[in-house]
Design an enzyme around this catalytic site. Structure first.
Site, PDB file in Angstrom:
ATOM      1  N   LYS A 105      79.111 -16.509 -22.616  1.00  0.00           N
ATOM      2  CA  LYS A 105      79.059 -15.087 -22.991  1.00  0.00           C
ATOM      3  C   LYS A 105      77.651 -14.785 -23.524  1.00  0.00           C
ATOM      4  O   LYS A 105      77.327 -15.074 -24.669  1.00  0.00           O
ATOM      5  CB  LYS A 105      80.106 -14.764 -24.040  1.00  0.00           C
ATOM      6  CG  LYS A 105      80.207 -13.263 -24.337  1.00  0.00           C
ATOM      7  CD  LYS A 105      81.427 -12.946 -25.205  1.00  0.00           C
ATOM      8  CE  LYS A 105      81.553 -11.446 -25.432  1.00  0.00           C
ATOM      9  NZ  LYS A 105      80.409 -10.891 -26.196  1.00  0.00           N
ATOM     10  N   ASP A 158      48.860 -14.353  -8.484  1.00  0.00           N
ATOM     11  CA  ASP A 158      48.003 -13.296  -9.053  1.00  0.00           C
ATOM     12  C   ASP A 158      46.948 -12.821  -8.053  1.00  0.00           C
ATOM     13  O   ASP A 158      46.678 -11.616  -7.955  1.00  0.00           O
ATOM     14  CB  ASP A 158      47.327 -13.802 -10.341  1.00  0.00           C
ATOM     15  CG  ASP A 158      48.346 -14.100 -11.439  1.00  0.00           C
ATOM     16  OD1 ASP A 158      48.025 -14.849 -12.376  1.00  0.00           O
ATOM     17  OD2 ASP A 158      49.500 -13.599 -11.322  1.00  0.00           O
TER      18      ASP A 158
HETATM   19  N1  LIG Z   1      78.265 -11.044 -22.013  1.00  0.00           N
HETATM   20  C1  LIG Z   1      78.640 -11.712 -20.923  1.00  0.00           C
HETATM   21  O1  LIG Z   1      78.061 -12.746 -20.569  1.00  0.00           O
HETATM   22  C2  LIG Z   1      79.787 -11.173 -20.122  1.00  0.00           C
HETATM   23  C3  LIG Z   1      80.364  -9.952 -20.471  1.00  0.00           C
HETATM   24  C4  LIG Z   1      81.435  -9.445 -19.725  1.00  0.00           C
HETATM   25  C5  LIG Z   1      82.077  -8.198 -20.044  1.00  0.00           C
HETATM   26  O2  LIG Z   1      81.689  -7.495 -21.020  1.00  0.00           O
HETATM   27  C6  LIG Z   1      83.207  -7.784 -19.234  1.00  0.00           C
HETATM   28  C7  LIG Z   1      83.917  -6.601 -19.516  1.00  0.00           C
HETATM   29  C8  LIG Z   1      84.996  -6.280 -18.699  1.00  0.00           C
HETATM   30  F1  LIG Z   1      85.704  -5.167 -18.975  1.00  0.00           F
HETATM   31  C9  LIG Z   1      85.382  -7.066 -17.628  1.00  0.00           C
HETATM   32  C10 LIG Z   1      84.668  -8.240 -17.338  1.00  0.00           C
HETATM   33  C11 LIG Z   1      83.604  -8.591 -18.152  1.00  0.00           C
HETATM   34  O3  LIG Z   1      82.926  -9.760 -17.857  1.00  0.00           O
HETATM   35  C12 LIG Z   1      81.896 -10.197 -18.616  1.00  0.00           C
HETATM   36  N2  LIG Z   1      81.334 -11.370 -18.275  1.00  0.00           N
HETATM   37  C13 LIG Z   1      80.297 -11.879 -18.999  1.00  0.00           C
HETATM   38  N3  LIG Z   1      79.769 -13.078 -18.601  1.00  0.00           N
END
Ligand SMILES: NC(=O)c1cc2c(=O)c3cc(F)ccc3oc2nc1N
Length: 327
Positions: free
Chosen positions: A115, A38
């Site tokens: 995901k 900061d």
């Molecule tokens: N939400 C996620 O953490 C996540 C989402 C996608 C995608 O939506 C996705 C869509 C595609 F057409 C291709 C790869 C992808 O890879 C991805 N990889 C991830 N880890």
């Protein structure tokens, strides 16, 4: 101080503060105490206010957010941002693997990624500088939310190499930030966000970037779009490459030799996900070799070389009181 010395000090502070922010937000491993960060940021802000023409493009003072926009510009994605097919159980996972094996003539190896339950974004860099960030939109056309994405500290404003590249990732709001935000909203009698995903999407759709700047958003980068460096033969190499460039990637990502390993990885995260400080709604499984991905290609809306194993939706217990609050 002479202008030349100001320029040197200002560049020095910008480099130093960006390195400290990289260690704090991307590596989760602070290098200096917050007070030191900061103090230096205040010195930089003072020098920039006295010499606005010397402000660097990747200055950390960009993170507070500029003036509100009237609307978001539309952005055409150079490479369409498609969506993933879903697999809801082990049988459907095995079907995905069988289709891949039939398409390739051999069983491929895979990468498994958590995901992240957030908002898919595309980040565009030219000669190493962050120039545009956009939402997925309908896959072909998204919204330009660059000013909001600039406020996310784990999104580098300048890469460690001056490359021109598009990367994709999931912007999200950590659970702690979500709970704090909803507590504040409850105190003000405002409607609550239903979940961190809606809160992240809502924050990134604000026209005033100063709002996004206060929402403690974060991001994991999960793929490379357009790129100059075409020595990348596999997805795991692409992930190592974007990490070297200064992007934040997810440390739980796992290389899986066979679909058995994939199934074991998916099973292991079903209960463990409550320990994470962000929401996930499944596991993304990708064929690892780029040449295999190219052979398998895409359907109209999804890659054939990837799928999402979805966890059963968590039963959301809505008490009567919650319903009254959200009215
Ligand atoms: N939400 C996620 O953490 C996540 C989402 C996608 C995608 O939506 C996705 C869509 C595609 F057409 C291709 C790869 C992808 O890879 C991805 N990889 C991830 N880890």
């Amino acid at each position: 101080m002479a202008v030349e010395d100001v320029k040197i000090r200002l560049e020095e502070l910008t480099t130093l503060l960006n390195d400290y922010a990289y260690h704090y937000y991307v590596l989760d491993n602070p290098k200096v105490p917050d007070a030191e960060y900061d103090r230096l940021l205040r010195e930089l802000r003072t020098l920039e206010e006295a010499n606005p023409e010397l402000k660097q493009a990747d200055s950390p003072t960009e993170r507070v957010g500029g003036e509100p926009l009237d609307s978001f510009k539309k952005v055409q994605h150079d490479v369409p941002m498609l969506s993933l097919s879903n697999a809801f159980n082990e049988t459907e996972l095995r079907d995905f693997a069988r289709r891949a094996q039939q398409g390739l003539g051999y069983e491929p190896s895979y990468i498994c990624e958590l995901k992240i339950d957030g908002l898919a974004v595309n980040l565009k860099y030219e000669n190493g500088l962050f120039v545009q960030g956009a939402t997925r939109g309908d896959g072909t056309t998204g919204e330009d939310i660059t000013s909001n994405l600039k406020t996310i500290p784990s999104i580098p404003l300048k890469l460690k190499e001056n490359v021109t590249i598009d990367v994709r990732g999931e912007a999200f709001m950590p659970k702690k930030s979500f709970n704090r935000l909803n507590e504040a909203k409850e105190k003000n009698g405002e409607a609550l966000f239903a979940n961190p995903r809606n809160a992240a999407a809502g924050s990134l759709r604000q026209l005033d970037p100063k709002i996004a700047a206060k929402r403690n958003l974060d991001i994991f980068i999960y793929s490379v779009g357009k790129v100059e460096n075409n020595e990348l033969d596999s997805h795991h190499e692409a992930l190592s490459y974007v990490k070297e460039l200064g992007f934040k990637t997810n440390k739980e990502t796992q290389y899986c030799e066979t679909i058995e390993d994939v199934i074991a990885y998916c099973d292991s995260w079903l209960d463990k996900r409550t320990e994470l400080d962000y929401d996930i709604d499944g596991i993304v499984i990708k064929v690892d070799r780029i040449s295999d991905q190219q052979k398998l290609g895409f359907t109209a809306k999804s890659p054939r070389w990837a799928t999402a194993f979805k966890f059963p939706a968590e039963e959301v217990v809505t008490t009567l009181e919650d319903i009254e609050l959200s009215v």
